[in-house]
Enzyme design. Structure first.
Site, PDB file in Angstrom:
ATOM      1  N   ASP A  80      50.990  46.300  67.208  1.00  0.00           N
ATOM      2  CA  ASP A  80      50.665  45.902  65.944  1.00  0.00           C
ATOM      3  C   ASP A  80      50.201  44.213  66.365  1.00  0.00           C
ATOM      4  O   ASP A  80      50.990  43.419  66.325  1.00  0.00           O
ATOM      5  CB  ASP A  80      51.836  45.547  65.059  1.00  0.00           C
ATOM      6  CG  ASP A  80      52.108  47.154  64.490  1.00  0.00           C
ATOM      7  OD1 ASP A  80      50.916  47.581  63.676  1.00  0.00           O
ATOM      8  OD2 ASP A  80      53.147  47.702  64.552  1.00  0.00           O
ATOM      9  N   ASP A 479      37.441  53.537  19.834  1.00  0.00           N
ATOM     10  CA  ASP A 479      38.157  54.339  20.800  1.00  0.00           C
ATOM     11  C   ASP A 479      37.324  54.908  21.761  1.00  0.00           C
ATOM     12  O   ASP A 479      36.196  54.605  21.758  1.00  0.00           O
ATOM     13  CB  ASP A 479      38.323  55.551  19.513  1.00  0.00           C
ATOM     14  CG  ASP A 479      39.657  56.549  19.746  1.00  0.00           C
ATOM     15  OD1 ASP A 479      40.092  56.299  20.800  1.00  0.00           O
ATOM     16  OD2 ASP A 479      40.103  57.298  18.829  1.00  0.00           O
ATOM     17  N   ASN A 481      37.845  58.573  24.047  1.00  0.00           N
ATOM     18  CA  ASN A 481      38.844  59.580  23.993  1.00  0.00           C
ATOM     19  C   ASN A 481      38.635  60.768  25.109  1.00  0.00           C
ATOM     20  O   ASN A 481      39.093  61.809  24.840  1.00  0.00           O
ATOM     21  CB  ASN A 481      38.538  60.591  22.766  1.00  0.00           C
ATOM     22  CG  ASN A 481      39.530  59.898  21.604  1.00  0.00           C
ATOM     23  OD1 ASN A 481      40.856  59.698  21.864  1.00  0.00           O
ATOM     24  ND2 ASN A 481      38.745  59.377  20.543  1.00  0.00           N
ATOM     25  N   CYS A 527      41.344  51.280  21.725  1.00  0.00           N
ATOM     26  CA  CYS A 527      42.333  52.349  21.820  1.00  0.00           C
ATOM     27  C   CYS A 527      41.473  53.392  22.664  1.00  0.00           C
ATOM     28  O   CYS A 527      40.175  53.372  22.698  1.00  0.00           O
ATOM     29  CB  CYS A 527      42.008  52.852  20.272  1.00  0.00           C
ATOM     30  SG  CYS A 527      42.633  54.444  19.915  1.00  0.00           S
ATOM     31  N   ASP A 549      49.198  57.643  20.928  1.00  0.00           N
ATOM     32  CA  ASP A 549      48.924  58.413  19.850  1.00  0.00           C
ATOM     33  C   ASP A 549      50.349  58.957  19.319  1.00  0.00           C
ATOM     34  O   ASP A 549      50.246  59.528  18.231  1.00  0.00           O
ATOM     35  CB  ASP A 549      47.822  59.580  20.097  1.00  0.00           C
ATOM     36  CG  ASP A 549      46.550  59.212  19.705  1.00  0.00           C
ATOM     37  OD1 ASP A 549      46.493  57.958  19.388  1.00  0.00           O
ATOM     38  OD2 ASP A 549      45.709  59.921  20.109  1.00  0.00           O
TER      39      ASP A 549
HETATM   40  C1  DGJ Z   1      42.268  59.175  19.054  1.00  0.00           C
HETATM   41  C2  DGJ Z   1      43.096  57.831  18.330  1.00  0.00           C
HETATM   42  O1  DGJ Z   1      44.145  57.453  19.290  1.00  0.00           O
HETATM   43  C3  DGJ Z   1      43.696  58.127  16.899  1.00  0.00           C
HETATM   44  O2  DGJ Z   1      44.439  57.255  16.439  1.00  0.00           O
HETATM   45  C4  DGJ Z   1      42.461  58.471  16.254  1.00  0.00           C
HETATM   46  O3  DGJ Z   1      41.806  57.612  16.079  1.00  0.00           O
HETATM   47  C5  DGJ Z   1      41.593  59.674  16.741  1.00  0.00           C
HETATM   48  N1  DGJ Z   1      41.420  59.390  18.069  1.00  0.00           N
HETATM   49  C6  DGJ Z   1      40.518  59.966  15.913  1.00  0.00           C
HETATM   50  O4  DGJ Z   1      39.661  60.891  16.617  1.00  0.00           O
END
Ligand code: DGJ
Length: 739
Positions: A80, A479, A481, A527, A549
């Protein structure tokens, strides 16, 4: 006074000027840089080899203290070398480095050795830019340092520039590396999953590397880019804590490494997994910012510093509040999602808006379902025109009615996504992230648009701008998702396609910045199916976030507890929804649900068409009570008095207004056992000599509680809860006001 120190940055704020020394100094003789802010001193210097080496990070040192080279370059046998044991501020992968590098580069000729030495520095406001250069090649790295005078939180990032004649590939680029000397430490970080975000995970640091990361293209529910390292003796309110948060909403990585000699290094930035950023001659790569701070007051002190820093330095302001030192508390919102899901239409939303207005709600938000051919989650994303069956006259009649009811109007969008069943995808199938000829993995029946592309960025900015121009919209719930899959970008040469990891997020930020510039009073929520995109990068452009959620009021106590380790309650939206809860079927009283949500920025997300007159009256009274004390709750100093974690029967939080004139307390019972009641609540952060008057918020009597008592009484004697405060899912809240 500091002798031989060149004062390179001075205070700008008159308030601070008398109390604080200048923020940044460089000692030309010892070549030591020193940054001072809040209760913190951070020092690093140029070592004998020419590398930039960390020296000290902790409590504030006296101005008269010279900072010696406390951390010598040590080697450990021939295995080292001191290259690997020296805590470099920003180590290139080269020489004998076996610990995590900050920067790793492959040159056009195959050379992969990079050794960065100090070249020069320039002073900036409350900080310094230090230029490093490879010992032989023209790779320049500028390290940017600033320190916040109020909190002592440091902001660090790097700019990497290729001044070679040929391109190079950056395979790993951190924003910063932080070092701590050998000792016993506990690491805290935040983990989770969809609907179960924000678990505070604690573990003793052991030799080896703990990796906290997202490879998903966005911040993630599974791990959040925040850490806190406690010294051996540290607890919630006592002892030393070093903490940090990375401001990046794309794939990221933080490694926490205890090396062979028990020293600790925390390195964070772009996730090097599948990373490769080609820098052509004269091109630069800017890393994200890695913020970090020090608290002598435990994890509670660390989060109070972060909250204050976020409120004063990170969160955006609308034009209407541009000059305020902190953003205004969030409007109390109503959101339609859990009431109507995709079944939105003009009459139904107006009916909900009328009920919401009667409760005293400030903002009505229509969620998913209003656009394209959106009947469920199989179609419509990408087609951002108003659905004419649901809204035959456009959005105007609904928005006008919402305004007439005294509320402003917000709308849900998911700009970076596309359903294959959409006009947009039929026209531009190449706009989705994909590897040509390979399958395209759908999640929730949707694909991710490649926002790194100029045409996609222009489309997204264009439709959002049009939507805001054509409708009187005060707020967007933005959002996101799903996570990435097949992250191809076939517009670029094969060797450069991994640039998508940087460019996607940069374009996201630039769209948000441009929208805010064009619509300076519009507010935005980040979100991502709950808390999948919460970090200090997105919070520069968004006013609030959706933490989860999961709106179950009991689960939320732990979610909210974990959230506040890293982020201020100001941005923590919390809705009251229906009981029994859709997710875990738990039945709770409206009062319990309201008080759980009132710990953060309050919203109503229930189907209020079904509420009884008594429920409407209770919610109305509690919303009014919340409005009165909201600034203290969301912007005050937070004390997590009793944690709901680890199956605790009880939990309690307290917030204290900055002037110590008001405090708000929430206390919750999960379920009492064996007749054991709520522990005596000893409050914190009050002024001992001030008299405080007690007022119940939810309205239950508390026999034996003094109407007025000193701060010393509330903190030392504490509050005995009424013996009747027992049972399952019980909650009380009260306020103390200076007499
Ligand atoms: C995921 C979000 O976290 C929810 O609050 C909602 O807006 C849904 N999507 C809608 O598709």
């Amino acid at each position: 006074m500091l002798k031989n120190f060149l004062i390179v940055a001075t205070l700008s704020g008159a308030v601070m000027a008398s109390a604080q020394p200048a923020a940044a100094h460089f000692d030309t003789q010892s070549k030591v840089f020193r940054l001072d802010g809040g209760g913190t001193t951070y020092a690093f210097g140029v070592n004998a080899r020419g590398e930039l080496q960390q020296i000290y990070w902790g409590g504030h040192l006296a101005e008269t203290d010279a900072i010696p080279w406390a951390v010598p370059m040590r080697a450990w046998a021939s295995f080292d070398s001191s290259h690997t044991t020296t805590p470099e501020e920003y180590a290139g992968w080269g020489a004998g480095l076996f610990v995590e590098p900050a920067l790793k580069i492959t040159f056009a000729d195959g050379n992969r050795d990079l050794v960065l030495h100090y070249e020069s520095h320039t002073t900036i406001a409350n900080g310094v830019d230090v230029v490093l250069k490879d010992i032989e090649r023209k790779i320049y790295v500028t390290l940017h340092y600033t320190i916040d005078l109020q909190t002592g939180i440091l902001a660090r990032s790097a700019t990497i520039e290729n001044r070679e004649a040929a391109p190079v590939t950056v395979e790993q680029a951190a924003a910063a590396a932080w070092a701590l000397p050998p000792a016993h430490y506990t690491l805290n970080y935040l983990t989770g999953r969809w609907a179960g975000e924000w678990n505070l995970t604690e573990e003793p640091l052991r030799p080896g590397v703990r990796v906290i990361e997202s490879r998903r293209g966005s911040t993630s529910h599974q791990a959040n880019p925040w850490f806190a390292i406690q010294s051996g003796e540290s607890s919630e309110e006592h002892g030393e804590v070093w903490f940090g948060a990375l401001a990046w909403s794309g794939s990221w990585r933080i490694t926490v490494e205890q090396d062979q000699l028990d020293a600790v290094r925390v390195t964070g930035g772009f996730n090097p997994f599948d990373f490769g950023y080609v820098l052509h001659p004269r091109e630069r790569l800017e890393t994200p910012v890695f913020y970090a701070g020090y608290s002598p007051d435990g994890l509670g002190g660390a989060s109070r510093l972060l909250h204050s820093f976020e409120l004063h330095n990170v969160l955006p302001r609308t034009a209407a509040t541009a000059s305020a030192s902190t953003p205004k508390p969030r409007p109390v919102i109503y959101n339609s999602w859990e009431a109507t899901e995709f079944n939105v239409d003009e009459a139904g939303q107006i009916a909900l808006a009328e009920k919401a207005a009667a409760l005293g709600v400030d903002r009505f938000v229509m969620d998913d379902g209003w656009f394209g051919q959106r009947k469920n989650d199989h179609a419509g994303l990408g087609d951002w025109y108003v659905n004419s069956q649901k809204f035959p006259h456009g959005l105007k009649p609904l928005i006008d009615r919402v305004h007439a009811l005294g509320m402003d109007f917000g709308l849900w969008v998911e700009p970076e996504m596309v359903n294959p069943d959409s006009d947009l995808y039929r026209k531009h199938p190449d706009w989705a992230l994909n590897f040509p000829g390979r399958p395209r993995s759908e999640e929730r029946n949707q694909l991710v648009l490649n926002l790194a592309r100029d045409d996609v960025r222009d489309y997204v900015l264009g439709f959002l701008d049009k939507l805001l121009n054509e409708n009187d919209i005060a707020f967007l719930k933005w959002d996101y998702n799903r996570n990435w899959s097949e992250p191809g970008w076939d517009q670029l040469p094969a060797a450069e396609q991994k640039k998508v990891y940087v460019q996607f997020t940069r374009n996201l930020y630039s769209i948000l910045a441009e929208l805010r510039r064009k619509h300076p009073n519009v507010e935005i929520e980040s979100c991502s199916g709950g808390g999948g995109r919460v970090d200090l990068g997105i919070l520069r452009y968004t006013d609030e976030v959706w933490p989860s959620d999961n709106t179950d009021p009991f689960d939320r106590l732990t979610i909210q507890d974990g959230f506040t380790y890293a982020y201020t309650p100001q941005v923590m939206m919390a809705w009251v929804t229906d009981s029994p809860h859709w997710m875990n079927k738990r039945t709770t009283s409206l009062s319990y649900r309201m008080l759980s949500s009132m710990q953060g920025s309050l919203g109503i997300g229930a189907n209020i068409n079904h509420w009884t007159p008594e429920e409407m009256a209770l919610a109305k009274r509690l919303i009014a009570a919340y409005h009165e004390v909201q600034p203290t709750i969301v912007q005050g100093e937070l004390y997590r008095l009793i944690s709901p974690r680890n199956g605790s029967e009880f939990s309690a939080t307290q917030t204290v207004r900055a002037d110590k004139g008001q405090s708000v307390v929430f206390a919750f019972i999960h379920s009492t056992q064996e007749g054991r009641g709520f522990p005596i609540l000893k409050l914190k952060g009050l002024d001992s000599a001030t008299q405080y008057a007690f007022t119940s918020i939810e309205g239950k009597a508390k026999p034996g509680t003094p109407a007025v008592a000193s701060g010393a009484w509330w903190m030392n004697h504490g509050l005995e809860m009424d013996d009747a405060f027992r049972g399952d899912f019980q909650a009380v809240a009260f306020r103390l006001d200076r007499k």
